[in-house]
Design a protein around this motif. Structure first.
Motif, PDB file in Angstrom:
ATOM      1  N   UNK A  30     -30.142  67.322  65.368  1.00 14.66           N
ATOM      2  CA  UNK A  30     -30.164  67.296  63.915  1.00 14.66           C
ATOM      3  C   UNK A  30     -29.177  68.258  63.270  1.00 14.66           C
ATOM      4  N   UNK A  31     -28.770  69.300  63.995  1.00 17.21           N
ATOM      5  CA  UNK A  31     -27.856  70.298  63.420  1.00 17.21           C
ATOM      6  C   UNK A  31     -26.489  69.696  63.088  1.00 17.21           C
ATOM      7  N   UNK A  32     -25.801  69.035  64.056  1.00 18.82           N
ATOM      8  CA  UNK A  32     -24.503  68.435  63.676  1.00 18.82           C
ATOM      9  C   UNK A  32     -24.645  67.324  62.643  1.00 18.82           C
ATOM     10  N   UNK A  33     -25.767  66.579  62.683  1.00 22.23           N
ATOM     11  CA  UNK A  33     -25.982  65.534  61.692  1.00 22.23           C
ATOM     12  C   UNK A  33     -26.110  66.136  60.288  1.00 22.23           C
ATOM     13  N   UNK A  34     -26.860  67.231  60.196  1.00 21.90           N
ATOM     14  CA  UNK A  34     -27.020  67.905  58.903  1.00 21.90           C
ATOM     15  C   UNK A  34     -25.693  68.495  58.436  1.00 21.90           C
ATOM     16  N   UNK A  35     -24.930  69.060  59.366  1.00 19.59           N
ATOM     17  CA  UNK A  35     -23.624  69.640  59.020  1.00 19.59           C
ATOM     18  C   UNK A  35     -22.677  68.560  58.509  1.00 19.59           C
ATOM     19  N   UNK A  36     -22.665  67.401  59.169  1.00 18.78           N
ATOM     20  CA  UNK A  36     -21.806  66.304  58.719  1.00 18.78           C
ATOM     21  C   UNK A  36     -22.211  65.828  57.337  1.00 18.78           C
ATOM     22  N   UNK A  37     -23.528  65.777  57.089  1.00 19.16           N
ATOM     23  CA  UNK A  37     -24.006  65.331  55.782  1.00 19.16           C
ATOM     24  C   UNK A  37     -23.586  66.299  54.684  1.00 19.16           C
ATOM     25  N   UNK A  38     -23.748  67.606  54.934  1.00 20.02           N
ATOM     26  CA  UNK A  38     -23.369  68.607  53.935  1.00 20.02           C
ATOM     27  C   UNK A  38     -21.869  68.566  53.656  1.00 20.02           C
ATOM     28  N   UNK A  39     -21.076  68.428  54.727  1.00 19.53           N
ATOM     29  CA  UNK A  39     -19.628  68.338  54.553  1.00 19.53           C
ATOM     30  C   UNK A  39     -19.247  67.068  53.801  1.00 19.53           C
ATOM     31  N   UNK A  40     -19.959  65.972  54.083  1.00 13.78           N
ATOM     32  CA  UNK A  40     -19.699  64.708  53.377  1.00 13.78           C
ATOM     33  C   UNK A  40     -20.013  64.846  51.897  1.00 13.78           C
ATOM     34  N   UNK A  41     -21.130  65.512  51.584  1.00 10.34           N
ATOM     35  CA  UNK A  41     -21.504  65.709  50.185  1.00 10.34           C
ATOM     36  C   UNK A  41     -20.473  66.566  49.464  1.00 10.34           C
ATOM     37  N   UNK A  42     -20.066  67.672  50.100  1.00 12.41           N
ATOM     38  CA  UNK A  42     -19.092  68.577  49.476  1.00 12.41           C
ATOM     39  C   UNK A  42     -17.739  67.883  49.315  1.00 12.41           C
ATOM     40  N   UNK A  43     -17.271  67.253  50.394  1.00 17.11           N
ATOM     41  CA  UNK A  43     -15.958  66.613  50.373  1.00 17.11           C
ATOM     42  C   UNK A  43     -15.869  65.489  49.362  1.00 17.11           C
ATOM     43  N   UNK A  70     -18.613  57.636  46.057  1.00 11.94           N
ATOM     44  CA  UNK A  70     -19.986  57.440  45.557  1.00 11.94           C
ATOM     45  C   UNK A  70     -20.816  56.680  46.581  1.00 11.94           C
ATOM     46  N   UNK A  71     -20.225  55.636  47.155  1.00 21.45           N
ATOM     47  CA  UNK A  71     -20.931  54.830  48.170  1.00 21.45           C
ATOM     48  C   UNK A  71     -21.256  55.662  49.405  1.00 21.45           C
ATOM     49  N   UNK A  72     -20.302  56.502  49.827  1.00 19.31           N
ATOM     50  CA  UNK A  72     -20.535  57.351  51.001  1.00 19.31           C
ATOM     51  C   UNK A  72     -21.674  58.335  50.768  1.00 19.31           C
ATOM     52  N   UNK A  73     -21.719  58.919  49.576  1.00 19.99           N
ATOM     53  CA  UNK A  73     -22.799  59.854  49.251  1.00 19.99           C
ATOM     54  C   UNK A  73     -24.152  59.138  49.285  1.00 19.99           C
ATOM     55  N   UNK A  74     -24.201  57.956  48.674  1.00 20.96           N
ATOM     56  CA  UNK A  74     -25.454  57.194  48.635  1.00 20.96           C
ATOM     57  C   UNK A  74     -25.877  56.736  50.027  1.00 20.96           C
ATOM     58  N   UNK A 288     -18.628  58.821  55.856  1.00 17.59           N
ATOM     59  CA  UNK A 288     -18.701  59.702  54.682  1.00 17.59           C
ATOM     60  C   UNK A 288     -18.131  61.095  54.937  1.00 17.59           C
ATOM     61  N   UNK A 289     -18.220  61.557  56.191  1.00 17.43           N
ATOM     62  CA  UNK A 289     -17.720  62.877  56.558  1.00 17.43           C
ATOM     63  C   UNK A 289     -16.187  62.881  56.668  1.00 17.43           C
TER      64      UNK A 289
END
Length: 316
Positions: A30-43, A70-74, A288-289
């Motif tokens: 879950x750690x790399x998945x969460x990191x990718x999600x946070x980076x995707x949101x920020x980017x 927008x689609x990637x974030x959603x 998204x990342x």
């Protein structure tokens, strides 16, 4: 009558086991998945801020890029919260209707993303092959119509998948989904009834959306490359080619991971489940990342404005 004694009638909830075979290490996965999600949101958020704030970027290419953000974030948001609930908080249960909603969101946003990638490819085709007509063809009105059509296409095609499950499938062998999220075939395979119609319609949607899009995208870039290699000046060829590199990278990683996940569900019985589920989950988080990184690195206009933002913050 034995079928009724060994099946569950209209279950109220499903249980997702996450990644089969890796249950003991899911907290670390879950750690790399969460990191990718946070980076995707920020980017993607940064990309949207730049496109909205800079008037010079209010062009079809960048508007489509904003739609992709927008689609990637959603898309990533629709999967990560529930997935981390399994990995970190041991909450595998999900209500039946919530499962169908997650399924609808994931597949609808996938369809929208595929449509946006096709639109971006067509935009590059017109910009490079017919540069003098590009502004007239891709007007703001057409861009708005394309956005509506792409969204409607995905919504209309994906919705019957849910209706077919809700109406046709009432008895299930088990309520345990061997997946980290509610994917169409992962749910359909649990049914104790004839699922042929569901499988056929799923294939129809996949080939109508992704299959058609990938053919049109490929044809567009073939025409683009033919035009680029006919340009007399080397600098012009390099400039035209560079405008397509980011699109091609995004296009390849989105569809390669997507088709692996799609065919593994239907024909990949010999593939270890944990490999399939890891790829399926990564497939929804990697685009998204990577998309903001690819476009930020390869698109000069975005790169310049990004440097300006960080430079102004450092001066403050």
């Amino acid at each position: 009558m034995s079928i009724y004694n060994t099946t569950v009638f209209m279950p109220s909830e499903f249980t997702r086991i996450g990644i089969p075979g890796l249950e003991s290490v899911q907290c670390w996965v879950g750690i790399p998945f969460c990191a990718m999600y946070l980076m995707a949101m920020i980017g993607n958020s940064l990309l949207l801020i730049i496109i909205k704030s800079e008037h010079s970027l209010h062009q079809p290419m960048y508007i489509f890029l904003g739609m992709l953000g927008v689609t990637d974030i959603a898309l990533s948001t629709s999967i990560v919260a529930k997935m981390l609930g399994i990995f970190w908080f041991h909450v595998p249960e999900i209500h039946f209707d919530c499962c169908l909603l997650q399924m609808w969101l994931i597949h609808t946003f996938q369809g929208i993303e595929s449509g946006i990638l096709l639109t971006m490819a067509l935009d590059r085709y017109v910009a490079i092959c017919y540069p003098l007509r590009h502004a007239a063809i891709f007007s703001h009105q057409l861009v708005t119509q394309i956005a509506a059509m792409v969204t409607l296409r995905a919504t209309i095609l994906v919705t019957p998948c849910l209706i077919l499950i809700k109406i046709r499938l009432q008895f299930y062998h088990t309520t345990v989904i061997s997946h980290s999220y509610c994917e169409h075939m992962a749910v359909v395979k649990l049914a104790a009834e004839n699922i042929r119609v569901n499988k056929i319609y799923g294939l129809f949607v996949a080939f109508t959306v992704a299959g058609l899009d990938i053919v049109l995208i490929t044809l567009s870039y073939i025409q683009v490359f033919i035009t680029v290699f006919r340009l007399p000046q080397k600098e012009a060829r390099l400039k035209a080619f560079n405008t397509c590199v980011a699109h091609i990278c995004v296009f390849l990683q989105f569809y390669s991971l997507g088709f692996f996940s799609f065919f593994a569900h239907r024909f990949g019985s010999h593939i270890p489940p944990y490999i399939h589920i890891l790829f399926s989950s990564t497939y929804l988080l990697v685009p998204p990342f990577l998309n903001p990184l690819a476009y930020g690195a390869k698109t000069k206009q975005i790169r310049v404005h990004m440097v300006k933002i960080f430079s102004s913050k450092n001066l403050l």
